[in-house]
Scaffold this active site. Structure first.
Site, short mmCIF file in Angstrom:
data_model
loop_
_atom_site.label_atom_id
_atom_site.label_comp_id
_atom_site.label_asym_id
_atom_site.label_seq_id
_atom_site.Cartn_x
_atom_site.Cartn_y
_atom_site.Cartn_z
N TYR A 47 59.12 26.70 55.82
CA TYR A 47 58.54 26.23 56.89
C TYR A 47 57.89 24.81 56.95
CZ TYR A 47 55.36 26.04 61.11
OH TYR A 47 54.83 25.61 62.39
N GLN A 74 55.41 29.10 42.10
CA GLN A 74 56.02 27.96 41.94
C GLN A 74 57.27 28.21 40.82
OE1 GLN A 74 56.81 25.17 42.93
NE2 GLN A 74 55.42 23.70 42.38
N HIS A 105 58.18 31.63 56.17
CA HIS A 105 56.81 30.80 55.30
C HIS A 105 56.22 30.39 56.97
CE1 HIS A 105 59.14 30.11 51.36
NE2 HIS A 105 59.56 31.26 52.05
N GLN A 125 68.53 16.61 41.10
CA GLN A 125 67.48 17.50 40.98
C GLN A 125 66.52 17.34 39.88
OE1 GLN A 125 69.83 21.16 40.71
NE2 GLN A 125 68.25 22.31 41.72
N HIS A 163 47.85 24.94 40.01
CA HIS A 163 48.19 23.99 41.22
C HIS A 163 47.76 22.77 40.88
CE1 HIS A 163 47.48 22.30 45.16
NE2 HIS A 163 48.67 22.73 45.45
N TYR A 184 50.68 29.70 41.01
CA TYR A 184 51.05 28.51 40.15
C TYR A 184 51.04 28.89 38.83
CZ TYR A 184 50.98 26.64 44.73
OH TYR A 184 51.29 26.52 46.15
N GLU A 201 65.53 32.14 48.64
CA GLU A 201 64.94 31.10 49.46
C GLU A 201 65.81 30.24 49.79
OE1 GLU A 201 60.82 30.15 48.52
OE2 GLU A 201 61.31 27.95 48.83
N GLY A 249 50.37 24.48 52.70
CA GLY A 249 51.37 23.11 52.81
C GLY A 249 50.73 21.98 51.86
N ASP A 250 51.60 20.96 51.47
CA ASP A 250 51.38 19.92 50.90
C ASP A 250 50.49 18.98 51.73
OD1 ASP A 250 51.99 20.33 48.07
OD2 ASP A 250 54.09 19.94 48.75
P1 FAD Z 1 46.17 26.97 48.61
O1 FAD Z 1 46.06 28.43 48.21
O2 FAD Z 1 45.23 26.44 49.79
O3 FAD Z 1 45.59 26.16 47.06
C1 FAD Z 1 45.68 24.82 47.23
C2 FAD Z 1 44.39 24.30 46.27
O4 FAD Z 1 43.44 24.76 46.79
C3 FAD Z 1 44.87 25.08 44.90
O5 FAD Z 1 44.41 23.91 43.93
C4 FAD Z 1 43.63 26.05 44.94
O6 FAD Z 1 43.06 26.36 43.53
C5 FAD Z 1 42.58 25.49 46.00
N1 FAD Z 1 41.99 26.66 46.85
C6 FAD Z 1 42.48 27.61 47.29
N2 FAD Z 1 41.84 28.29 47.92
C7 FAD Z 1 40.63 28.10 48.04
C8 FAD Z 1 39.37 28.30 48.60
N3 FAD Z 1 39.30 29.01 49.34
N4 FAD Z 1 38.50 27.09 48.31
C9 FAD Z 1 38.33 26.24 47.16
N5 FAD Z 1 39.65 25.87 46.85
C10 FAD Z 1 40.69 26.76 47.18
N6 FAD Z 1 55.43 24.13 51.39
C11 FAD Z 1 55.75 23.97 52.66
O7 FAD Z 1 55.16 22.96 53.09
N7 FAD Z 1 56.67 24.71 53.32
C12 FAD Z 1 56.86 25.96 52.68
O8 FAD Z 1 57.68 26.70 53.25
C13 FAD Z 1 56.72 26.31 51.28
N8 FAD Z 1 57.10 27.23 50.60
C14 FAD Z 1 56.56 27.54 49.27
C15 FAD Z 1 56.87 28.57 48.63
C16 FAD Z 1 56.33 29.16 47.13
C17 FAD Z 1 56.86 30.31 46.70
C18 FAD Z 1 55.73 28.07 46.60
C19 FAD Z 1 54.99 28.37 45.35
C20 FAD Z 1 55.16 26.93 47.34
C21 FAD Z 1 55.62 26.62 48.66
N9 FAD Z 1 55.25 25.45 49.27
C22 FAD Z 1 55.64 25.31 50.49
C23 FAD Z 1 54.51 24.45 48.72
C24 FAD Z 1 52.94 24.75 49.10
O9 FAD Z 1 52.57 24.44 50.44
C25 FAD Z 1 51.90 23.74 48.07
O10 FAD Z 1 52.15 24.11 46.85
C26 FAD Z 1 50.72 23.36 48.36
O11 FAD Z 1 50.09 22.45 47.70
C27 FAD Z 1 49.50 24.52 48.21
O12 FAD Z 1 49.84 25.79 49.14
P2 FAD Z 1 48.93 26.94 48.89
O13 FAD Z 1 49.33 27.85 50.03
O14 FAD Z 1 49.20 27.40 47.35
O15 FAD Z 1 47.52 26.27 48.98
#
Ligand code: FAD
Length: 288
Positions: A51, A177, A80, A213, A150, A146, A17, A111-112
């Site tokens: 992204y 993660q 991404h 880091q 998460h 995660y 990555e 995204g965060d």
């Molecule tokens: P989600 O899957 O939406 O989950 C977020 C939270 O909501 C979790 O607690 C989950 O349990 C809950 N949840 C999920 N679906 C539902 C639902 N349908 N109903 C109710 N609750 C739900 N961030 C960036 O900005 N850019 C990147 O390029 C990037 N790359 C990443 C690559 C990897 C491999 C990983 C592990 C993370 C990356 N991240 C990136 C970070 C990521 O955006 C954050 O961890 C973010 O907080 C959660 O993203 P997610 O897609 O897992 O969210």
């Protein structure tokens, strides 16, 4: 090439990555291509490009870099895509651009949510983004997971239940993660399988090679730190060269153990540092 096919045909998929160079950083945006050129020596099965991490809203660089990895370096690429700051039209536009650039694989992410900021999005979660990608293209979709749950989830069980929404929306493989304790990964795999999640799950590993880091990335990730890791940091944190060597060695031992336990994939968070990534690769190449 569909990355899901790779996971289903190879014993261990090895991926890297990278992130688009920050605009304010010194050096030209093209510097990323020197990085990719060096990383190519580790023969990755694919390279993924982040992204909008760190708050950029629309990241055209992701599309451009992923397309170039494929076209100019002959390495499969994954772009991404996040949705936390995007409306439906913006997301559709990015999907269109990815398709036009011949990108076949996308990692869908929410995204965060930046604390204190208002969220303007047509999407609440990554599963909704997966549905949108699926509706508008034939792109292969991967998602994040995660091993320790998460940070917004009450516990690992509820996070795994939510993960199932992603799978239902067409996510064909997951990438974790970063983590430092393999026992937690094995436990997570067991629980995910028990919950009916049958897609390949790749382990995300980040070699920790500097004090900065540790202070930033490790603290932010919320990952548990086993004694073997904190002991290593304690011994080396004030000796940069030693810390670098020990961090690479820790990642190598972690990955070797994961491969020996049958992990579907190893996804290396390179932090755009090809020298460290190649040193890790050399320590695991015989198992790939
Ligand atoms: P989600 O899957 O939406 O989950 C977020 C939270 O909501 C979790 O607690 C989950 O349990 C809950 N949840 C999920 N679906 C539902 C639902 N349908 N109903 C109710 N609750 C739900 N961030 C960036 O900005 N850019 C990147 O390029 C990037 N790359 C990443 C690559 C990897 C491999 C990983 C592990 C993370 C990356 N991240 C990136 C970070 C990521 O955006 C954050 O961890 C973010 O907080 C959660 O993203 P997610 O897609 O897992 O969210």
């Amino acid at each position: 090439m569909r990355i899901t096919d790779l996971y289903n045909s190879k014993k261990t998929v090895f991926s890297l990555e990278i992130f688009p160079p920050k605009k304010e950083a010194s050096g030209s945006p093209e510097s990323i291509y020197h990085t990719v050129e060096k990383l190519a020596a580790s023969k990755p099965d694919f390279i993924s490009v982040t992204y909008g991490a760190g708050g950029n809203l629309v990241d055209n660089a992701t599309c451009e870099i992923a397309a170039s990895i494929k076209k100019n370096f002959g390495i499969e690429a994954m772009a991404h895509l996040t949705c936390v700051n995007s409306g439906r039209d913006e997301v559709r536009e990015m999907i269109r651009r990815y398709k036009a650039a011949d990108i076949e694989n996308v990692l869908v992410l929410r995204g965060d949510i930046i604390e204190g900021s208002e969220v303007h999005s047509d999407f609440s979660h990554a599963n909704e983004l997966a549905i949108e990608v699926h509706r508008n293209s034939d792109i292969t979709i991967l998602g994040a997971c995660y091993p320790e749950g998460h940070y917004e989830s009450e516990d690992l069980h509820s996070d795994i239940q939510n993960l199932k929404y992603k799978i239902g929306a067409g996510v064909g493989a997951l990438i974790t993660q970063l983590f430092f304790d393999n026992a937690l990964f094995y436990d997570f795999i067991g629980q995910a399988k028990g919950a009916g999640i049958a897609v390949p799950i790749a382990a995300g590993i980040m070699p920790i090679v500097s004090k900065r880091q540790i202070e930033k990335t490790v603290a932010l990730s919320g990952a548990s730190l086993p004694h073997s890791f904190t002991g290593m940091i304690g011994r080396c944190e004030n000796h940069p060269d030693e810390l670098r060597r020990a961090g690479i060695d820790y990642a190598i031992r972690q990955i070797r153990d994961l491969i020996e336990h049958g992990a579907d994939g190893i996804h290396l968070y390179t932090m755009n540092n090809p020298d460290v990534s190649l040193a890790v690769y050399e320590g695991i190449a015989d198992l790939l």
